[in-house]
Design an enzyme around this catalytic site. Structure first.
Site, PDB file in Angstrom:
ATOM      1  N   GLU A 105       0.839  -1.214   0.000  1.00  0.00           N
ATOM      2  CA  GLU A 105       0.000   0.000   0.000  1.00  0.00           C
ATOM      3  C   GLU A 105       0.863   1.248   0.000  1.00  0.00           C
ATOM      4  OE1 GLU A 105      -2.609   1.609  -0.324  1.00  0.00           O
ATOM      5  OE2 GLU A 105      -4.358   0.738   0.645  1.00  0.00           O
ATOM      6  N   ASP A 106       0.335   2.315  -0.558  1.00  0.00           N
ATOM      7  CA  ASP A 106       1.065   3.588  -0.514  1.00  0.00           C
ATOM      8  C   ASP A 106       0.964   4.233   0.863  1.00  0.00           C
ATOM      9  OD1 ASP A 106      -1.663   4.117  -0.791  1.00  0.00           O
ATOM     10  OD2 ASP A 106      -1.431   5.630  -2.364  1.00  0.00           O
ATOM     11  N   ASP A 109      -4.282   5.611   5.982  1.00  0.00           N
ATOM     12  CA  ASP A 109      -4.806   6.863   6.522  1.00  0.00           C
ATOM     13  C   ASP A 109      -5.870   6.523   7.574  1.00  0.00           C
ATOM     14  OD1 ASP A 109      -5.311   9.601   6.661  1.00  0.00           O
ATOM     15  OD2 ASP A 109      -6.551   9.641   4.886  1.00  0.00           O
ATOM     16  N   PHE A 158      -1.709  16.330   3.843  1.00  0.00           N
ATOM     17  CA  PHE A 158      -1.976  15.657   2.577  1.00  0.00           C
ATOM     18  C   PHE A 158      -0.681  15.571   1.777  1.00  0.00           C
ATOM     19  CE2 PHE A 158      -3.763  14.733  -1.529  1.00  0.00           C
ATOM     20  CZ  PHE A 158      -4.811  13.883  -1.193  1.00  0.00           C
ATOM     21  N   ARG A 171       1.635  12.312  -9.340  1.00  0.00           N
ATOM     22  CA  ARG A 171       2.113  10.937  -9.141  1.00  0.00           C
ATOM     23  C   ARG A 171       3.533  10.730  -9.649  1.00  0.00           C
ATOM     24  NH1 ARG A 171      -2.263   7.645  -7.783  1.00  0.00           N
ATOM     25  NH2 ARG A 171      -4.194   8.113  -8.838  1.00  0.00           N
TER      26      ARG A 171
HETATM   27  P1  IMP Z   1      -7.800   5.149   4.066  1.00  0.00           P
HETATM   28  O1  IMP Z   1      -8.880   4.226   3.638  1.00  0.00           O
HETATM   29  O2  IMP Z   1      -8.346   6.415   4.686  1.00  0.00           O
HETATM   30  O3  IMP Z   1      -6.743   4.523   4.936  1.00  0.00           O
HETATM   31  O4  IMP Z   1      -7.151   5.715   2.770  1.00  0.00           O
HETATM   32  C1  IMP Z   1      -6.245   5.088   2.088  1.00  0.00           C
HETATM   33  C2  IMP Z   1      -6.066   5.678   0.710  1.00  0.00           C
HETATM   34  O5  IMP Z   1      -6.424   7.081   0.618  1.00  0.00           O
HETATM   35  C3  IMP Z   1      -4.599   5.627   0.396  1.00  0.00           C
HETATM   36  O6  IMP Z   1      -4.255   4.383  -0.139  1.00  0.00           O
HETATM   37  C4  IMP Z   1      -4.469   6.758  -0.578  1.00  0.00           C
HETATM   38  O7  IMP Z   1      -4.791   6.305  -1.871  1.00  0.00           O
HETATM   39  C5  IMP Z   1      -5.483   7.785  -0.121  1.00  0.00           C
HETATM   40  N1  IMP Z   1      -4.812   8.790   0.722  1.00  0.00           N
HETATM   41  C6  IMP Z   1      -4.792   8.863   2.074  1.00  0.00           C
HETATM   42  N2  IMP Z   1      -4.047   9.900   2.495  1.00  0.00           N
HETATM   43  C7  IMP Z   1      -3.562  10.474   1.386  1.00  0.00           C
HETATM   44  C8  IMP Z   1      -2.680  11.599   1.154  1.00  0.00           C
HETATM   45  O8  IMP Z   1      -2.187  12.273   2.070  1.00  0.00           O
HETATM   46  N3  IMP Z   1      -2.415  11.874  -0.145  1.00  0.00           N
HETATM   47  C9  IMP Z   1      -2.923  11.167  -1.190  1.00  0.00           C
HETATM   48  N4  IMP Z   1      -3.719  10.113  -1.023  1.00  0.00           N
HETATM   49  C10 IMP Z   1      -4.039   9.767   0.252  1.00  0.00           C
HETATM   50 MG    MG Z   2      -4.117   3.918  -2.112  1.00  0.00          MG
END
Ligand code: IMP
Ligand code: MG
Length: 186
Positions: A105-106, A109, A158, A171
């Site tokens: 995963e990147d 959050d 962010f 990206r």
């Molecule tokens: P989560 O479901 O809130 O944990 O979100 C996960 C996904 O939201 C990540 O895999 C990202 O694709 C996107 N995301 C969360 N934070 C950021 C950020 O700071 N920048 C860009 N994408 C984000």
């Molecule tokens: Mg993602």
């Protein structure tokens, strides 16, 4: 250098993690994964699109034969305010039954996306399931997620670059930046 946005927003990028720091961290993660998975049937599952660069560098760094696959997930609502609803846009193309699966995963959050993916993969009976994330933003967590291999913990900002986008932009950048935004007063 400020960038003018269509939506009358002024955006600024400030460097958070350099390409050298990323490379060092990816190298460290590759060594850890290698040690833990030597002799097993490792399948890396990358989460599109954000993890594409990280996945490529991680795999390239591994001195292990591995399989790779990708999934694509979408969350309802805007990225900045996750509602917790996640849906699968593109599922696995290979069977994971009996394989050692590592999610790549990147950024973790709120944790909703990862929780959804773990449930989706668990149902397909992998031999083991672990999580590797480049970035962790623990301040925003709503669902507990345990990260087995982590690159960096980041503040509640962010971030963009190194595969990670804002509205599909940024990206391509080789470093990771904080995207700072404010109303365009001009
Ligand atoms: P989560 O479901 O809130 O944990 O979100 C996960 C996904 O939201 C990540 O895999 C990202 O694709 C996107 N995301 C969360 N934070 C950021 C950020 O700071 N920048 C860009 N994408 C984000
Ligand atoms: Mg993602």
């Amino acid at each position: 250098m400020p960038v003018c946005y269509k939506e009358q927003v002024l955006a600024r990028l400030s460097l958070l993690i350099s390409r050298d720091q990323i490379a060092e961290s990816v190298h460290r993660l590759s060594r850890q994964v290698e040690q833990d998975y030597r002799g097993s049937n490792l399948l890396l599952v990358g989460v599109l699109k954000g993890a594409f660069m990280f996945m490529a560098d991680l795999v390239r760094g591994l001195e292990l034969p591995v399989e790779i696959d990708f999934v694509r997930l979408a969350s309802y609502g805007s990225r900045r305010q996750s509602t917790g609803g996640v849906r699968l846009q593109h599922g696995l193309r290979s069977s994971i039954e009996g394989k050692d699966v590592l999610i790549v995963e990147d950024i973790i959050d709120t944790g909703h996306t990862t929780r959804f993916l773990i449930d989706y993969l668990q149902k397909r009976r992998p031999a083991s399931l672990k999580l590797c994330a480049l970035l962790d933003k623990p301040e925003r967590r709503q669902v507990p997620v345990s990260i087995d291999y982590l690159g960096f913990t980041v503040p509640n900002k962010f971030v963009v670059g190194y595969g990670i986008d804002f509205n599909q932009e940024y990206r391509h950048l080789p470093d990771i930046f904080v995207l700072e935004e404010k109303e365009n007063e001009a």
